[in-house]
Design an enzyme around this catalytic site. Structure first.
Site, PDB file in Angstrom:
ATOM      1  N   TYR A  55      53.923  24.120  31.283  1.00 51.09           N
ATOM      2  CA  TYR A  55      52.469  24.290  31.346  1.00 51.09           C
ATOM      3  C   TYR A  55      52.092  25.772  31.253  1.00 51.09           C
ATOM      4  O   TYR A  55      52.681  26.628  31.905  1.00 51.09           O
ATOM      5  CB  TYR A  55      51.902  23.727  32.658  1.00 51.09           C
ATOM      6  CG  TYR A  55      50.421  24.007  32.809  1.00 51.09           C
ATOM      7  CD1 TYR A  55      49.502  23.392  31.971  1.00 51.09           C
ATOM      8  CD2 TYR A  55      49.953  24.928  33.743  1.00 51.09           C
ATOM      9  CE1 TYR A  55      48.150  23.666  32.074  1.00 51.09           C
ATOM     10  CE2 TYR A  55      48.603  25.210  33.865  1.00 51.09           C
ATOM     11  CZ  TYR A  55      47.704  24.572  33.018  1.00 51.09           C
ATOM     12  OH  TYR A  55      46.365  24.852  33.121  1.00 51.09           O
ATOM     13  N   HIS A  85      36.457  29.875  26.784  1.00 46.81           N
ATOM     14  CA  HIS A  85      36.170  30.115  28.194  1.00 46.81           C
ATOM     15  C   HIS A  85      35.127  31.206  28.398  1.00 46.81           C
ATOM     16  O   HIS A  85      34.498  31.270  29.464  1.00 46.81           O
ATOM     17  CB  HIS A  85      37.451  30.501  28.938  1.00 46.81           C
ATOM     18  CG  HIS A  85      38.333  29.342  29.267  1.00 46.81           C
ATOM     19  ND1 HIS A  85      38.554  28.298  28.397  1.00 46.81           N
ATOM     20  CD2 HIS A  85      39.052  29.051  30.385  1.00 46.81           C
ATOM     21  CE1 HIS A  85      39.365  27.426  28.950  1.00 46.81           C
ATOM     22  NE2 HIS A  85      39.686  27.859  30.165  1.00 46.81           N
ATOM     23  N   ASN A 197      42.897  33.417  35.376  1.00 47.01           N
ATOM     24  CA  ASN A 197      43.141  32.524  36.507  1.00 47.01           C
ATOM     25  C   ASN A 197      43.200  33.284  37.821  1.00 47.01           C
ATOM     26  O   ASN A 197      44.250  33.400  38.446  1.00 47.01           O
ATOM     27  CB  ASN A 197      44.472  31.782  36.288  1.00 47.01           C
ATOM     28  CG  ASN A 197      44.294  30.290  36.421  1.00 47.01           C
ATOM     29  OD1 ASN A 197      43.496  29.825  37.210  1.00 47.01           O
ATOM     30  ND2 ASN A 197      45.051  29.545  35.633  1.00 47.01           N
ATOM     31  N   TYR A 283      14.082  41.043  74.058  1.00 53.00           N
ATOM     32  CA  TYR A 283      15.410  40.762  73.514  1.00 53.00           C
ATOM     33  C   TYR A 283      15.722  41.595  72.275  1.00 53.00           C
ATOM     34  O   TYR A 283      16.857  42.023  72.066  1.00 53.00           O
ATOM     35  CB  TYR A 283      15.526  39.285  73.136  1.00 53.00           C
ATOM     36  CG  TYR A 283      15.625  38.318  74.293  1.00 53.00           C
ATOM     37  CD1 TYR A 283      15.470  38.724  75.608  1.00 53.00           C
ATOM     38  CD2 TYR A 283      15.879  36.971  74.060  1.00 53.00           C
ATOM     39  CE1 TYR A 283      15.559  37.848  76.663  1.00 53.00           C
ATOM     40  CE2 TYR A 283      15.973  36.064  75.113  1.00 53.00           C
ATOM     41  CZ  TYR A 283      15.810  36.506  76.415  1.00 53.00           C
ATOM     42  OH  TYR A 283      15.893  35.617  77.437  1.00 53.00           O
ATOM     43  N   ARG A 286      16.853  44.926  73.845  1.00 58.29           N
ATOM     44  CA  ARG A 286      17.957  44.856  74.793  1.00 58.29           C
ATOM     45  C   ARG A 286      19.206  44.219  74.192  1.00 58.29           C
ATOM     46  O   ARG A 286      20.332  44.564  74.550  1.00 58.29           O
ATOM     47  CB  ARG A 286      17.491  44.060  76.009  1.00 58.29           C
ATOM     48  CG  ARG A 286      18.413  44.091  77.177  1.00 58.29           C
ATOM     49  CD  ARG A 286      17.856  43.426  78.424  1.00 58.29           C
ATOM     50  NE  ARG A 286      16.638  42.686  78.271  1.00 58.29           N
ATOM     51  CZ  ARG A 286      16.434  41.467  78.764  1.00 58.29           C
ATOM     52  NH1 ARG A 286      17.393  40.855  79.432  1.00 58.29           N
ATOM     53  NH2 ARG A 286      15.272  40.860  78.609  1.00 58.29           N
ATOM     54  N   PHE A 331      44.802  29.626  43.114  1.00 57.95           N
ATOM     55  CA  PHE A 331      43.582  30.111  42.471  1.00 57.95           C
ATOM     56  C   PHE A 331      42.318  29.577  43.148  1.00 57.95           C
ATOM     57  O   PHE A 331      41.210  29.987  42.812  1.00 57.95           O
ATOM     58  CB  PHE A 331      43.562  29.681  41.001  1.00 57.95           C
ATOM     59  CG  PHE A 331      43.838  28.207  40.816  1.00 57.95           C
ATOM     60  CD1 PHE A 331      42.874  27.264  41.116  1.00 57.95           C
ATOM     61  CD2 PHE A 331      45.079  27.784  40.375  1.00 57.95           C
ATOM     62  CE1 PHE A 331      43.134  25.910  40.973  1.00 57.95           C
ATOM     63  CE2 PHE A 331      45.351  26.432  40.227  1.00 57.95           C
ATOM     64  CZ  PHE A 331      44.372  25.488  40.526  1.00 57.95           C
ATOM     65  N   GLU A 417      39.901  19.174  37.630  1.00 61.67           N
ATOM     66  CA  GLU A 417      39.478  20.192  38.585  1.00 61.67           C
ATOM     67  C   GLU A 417      38.339  19.588  39.403  1.00 61.67           C
ATOM     68  O   GLU A 417      37.160  19.885  39.198  1.00 61.67           O
ATOM     69  CB  GLU A 417      39.081  21.462  37.840  1.00 61.67           C
ATOM     70  CG  GLU A 417      40.273  22.024  37.055  1.00 61.67           C
ATOM     71  CD  GLU A 417      39.911  23.101  36.043  1.00 61.67           C
ATOM     72  OE1 GLU A 417      38.758  23.573  36.062  1.00 61.67           O
ATOM     73  OE2 GLU A 417      40.782  23.455  35.225  1.00 61.67           O
TER      74      GLU A 417
END
Length: 508
Positions: A55, A85, A197, A283, A286, A331, A417
């Site tokens: 792969y 991509h 990646n 508040y 303080r 990843f 994915e």
């Protein structure tokens, strides 16, 4: 000359990432890293010619990982991967973000676990040193399988394609590379995946935000001390023995800084003793160390996550020292995404408490003698009334930005994915939130400085006095008719640049 950042076996330090991203410090690949890259690449070359598919080396990607790609088509495969991509959309992100992303991807390449050729890493270093910044768009990363579209835009520029910013202009990448004397890279097996990646974009934005937040939280202590002083508050709540009863380190630091900032204040001294009819402060005065300190401790945790990520080699598959090429899930951006989201929460709260302090200074019923809205001529002059509106609008936006992105997940790649981190989205909104906090603190700075002036003839502390004088010199114009928008912008710059911290000289 800025110090050269050497990439090799040692992890980068956060300040080195900031230096390359913002100050354009040069980078270099160490000789040891080059040798390591060459040795690792030999494993990839051997697998590329093997009969058994591997792969990322001799197969397709994602949902197409089962398809074996013949040797003669693999250069086209790498080129096609990057082109497909590089599909981002929306506004172009900031140069410093892209440079951080590029550096962090180069850091992983030089780790020796990705299988890229030495020349490919050197080419990416050359892009950084030449000031060539690929145009990366806002949308295109789901924070899993890496910041894919942003990193692909960088890889596209390495190939001499797409658009880049160079010498202040947007030009074609091929033109910029030719002018800089950089040869476009023809990607070989595995290199397309190795370049895309990673969690580099979200990590880069985390490191940049952390650097800014450290400065902003230090500034918040100073603006809070100025507000306490202007509102005739007490410093007693910040005493070390009281803070030691709740030993959170961030709280202790903020309280010590506020305590130190208020020492020798004639304003604070003016209302000590039995004649003071107030039992305790609101508040927002303080409890400032508790809020600021909680934010500090949250940031410390986020910085720990960032440091671990800087020690990581994020790629899939990875090439191990014994030559094995193994798929993994490193990843996935979840660890980084969580802290990016996490930081937006205390950041919004620090802004919220600053806005409350500002509002008290403008309210005649709660300011203990200050004129309404700090106006020179109330009614004719609105003073800082609408500056507080601006603060409130920003604080409201920060609360919306505190809604986490990492709880969302949109499946992609034909359900291969099927769970993603949305870390890039978390990083983008954190950047916007940091800008918002800067604005809120700038308005508190302006308001508190004006309120201290209106306490004359009482004299503020040496620390707050120096900061007040900085505001007088750099920001405030004369009289009631000045435009506040330019003053707010100038105060934002003082806060962002660290000028307020330098004026305070508060080394705590």
């Amino acid at each position: 000359m800025p110090e050269t950042v050497l990439l090799g076996s040692e992890p980068l330090r956060p300040e080195q990432v900031v230096a390359v991203a913002r100050d354009h410090s040069p980078v270099a690949v160490s000789e040891a890293a080059e040798k390591n890259l060459a040795a690792t690449r030999q494993h990839i070359d051997n697998l590329a010619h093997a009969e058994t598919p591997t792969y990322g080396v001799s197969t397709g990607f994602g949902a197409l990982a089962t398809r074996h790609i013949p040797l003669e088509s693999r250069t086209a495969l790498q080129r096609s991967l990057i082109r497909s991509h590089a599909a981002g959309a929306g506004p172009v992100v900031e140069t410093e973000v892209v440079r951080a992303l590029m550096l962090l991807r180069l850091r992983t390449l030089t780790s020796g676990y990705t299988g890229v050729r030495p020349g490919t890493a050197q080419a990416l270093a050359a892009l950084l040193n030449a000031g060539i910044t690929p145009l990366v768009h806002e949308y295109g990363s789901l924070g899993c399988s890496g910041d894919l579209a942003p990193l692909a835009a960088v890889a596209l520029a390495l190939m001499g394609e797409g658009e880049v910013e160079y010498n202040g202009e947007v030009v074609q990448a091929g033109v910029a590379l030719k002018h800089a004397g950089i040869e476009p890279v023809v990607l070989a097996e595995k290199e397309g995946l190795a370049l895309t990646n990673g969690t580099d974009g979200m990590l880069g934005m985390l490191l940049l935000a952390a650097a800014d937040l450290r400065k902003l939280l230090d500034t918040a202590d100073i603006t809070a001390a100025m507000s306490v002083e202007a509102l005739l508050g007490t410093d007693r709540a910040f005493a070390a023995d009281l803070q030691a009863l709740r030993p959170h380190p961030g709280q202790a630091r903020s309280a010590q800084r506020m305590w130190t900032a208020l020492q020798d204040s004639k304003i604070v001294e003016s209302h000590r003793g039995p004649d003071c009819n107030r039992v305790q402060d609101a508040y927002s005065l303080r409890c400032s160390p508790q809020v600021h300190g909680g934010a500090r401790d949250s940031l410390t945790h986020a910085e720990l996550v960032a440091e671990r990520e800087l020690h990581s080699a994020v790629d899939n598959p990875v090439v191990l020292s014994d030559g094995r090429v193994e798929s993994n899930g490193n990843f996935h951006g979840a660890p980084v995404a969580y802290v990016l989201d996490f930081l937006a929460i205390p950041l919004a709260d620090v802004a919220s408490i600053a806005e409350r302090r500002t509002d008290r200074m403008l309210d005649k019923a709660r300011s203990h003698g200050l004129p309404p809205f700090l106006a020179f001529d109330p009614g004719v002059d609105s003073g800082h009334m609408i500056a507080q509106y601006t603060q409130a609008a920003v604080v409201s936006e920060l609360k919306r930005l505190a809604v986490p992105a990492s709880v969302d997940s949109i499946p992609s790649s034909a359900m291969q994915e099927d769970h993603v981190s949305m870390g890039w989205s978390a990083a983008r909104k954190l950047r916007k939130a940091v800008e918002g906090l800067n604005t809120v603190l700038a308005i508190e700075l302006l308001t508190a400085a004006r309120a201290l002036d209106m306490r004359a003839p009482l004299v503020p502390s040496p620390v707050t006095g120096r900061v007040r004088d900085l505001v007088r010199t750099k920001v405030e114009g004369p009289g009631p008719d000045r435009h506040l928008a330019p003053e707010i912008a100038a105060a934002e710059e003082l806060v962002a640049s660290g000028a307020v911290l330098a004026a305070a000289q508060l080394e705590v």
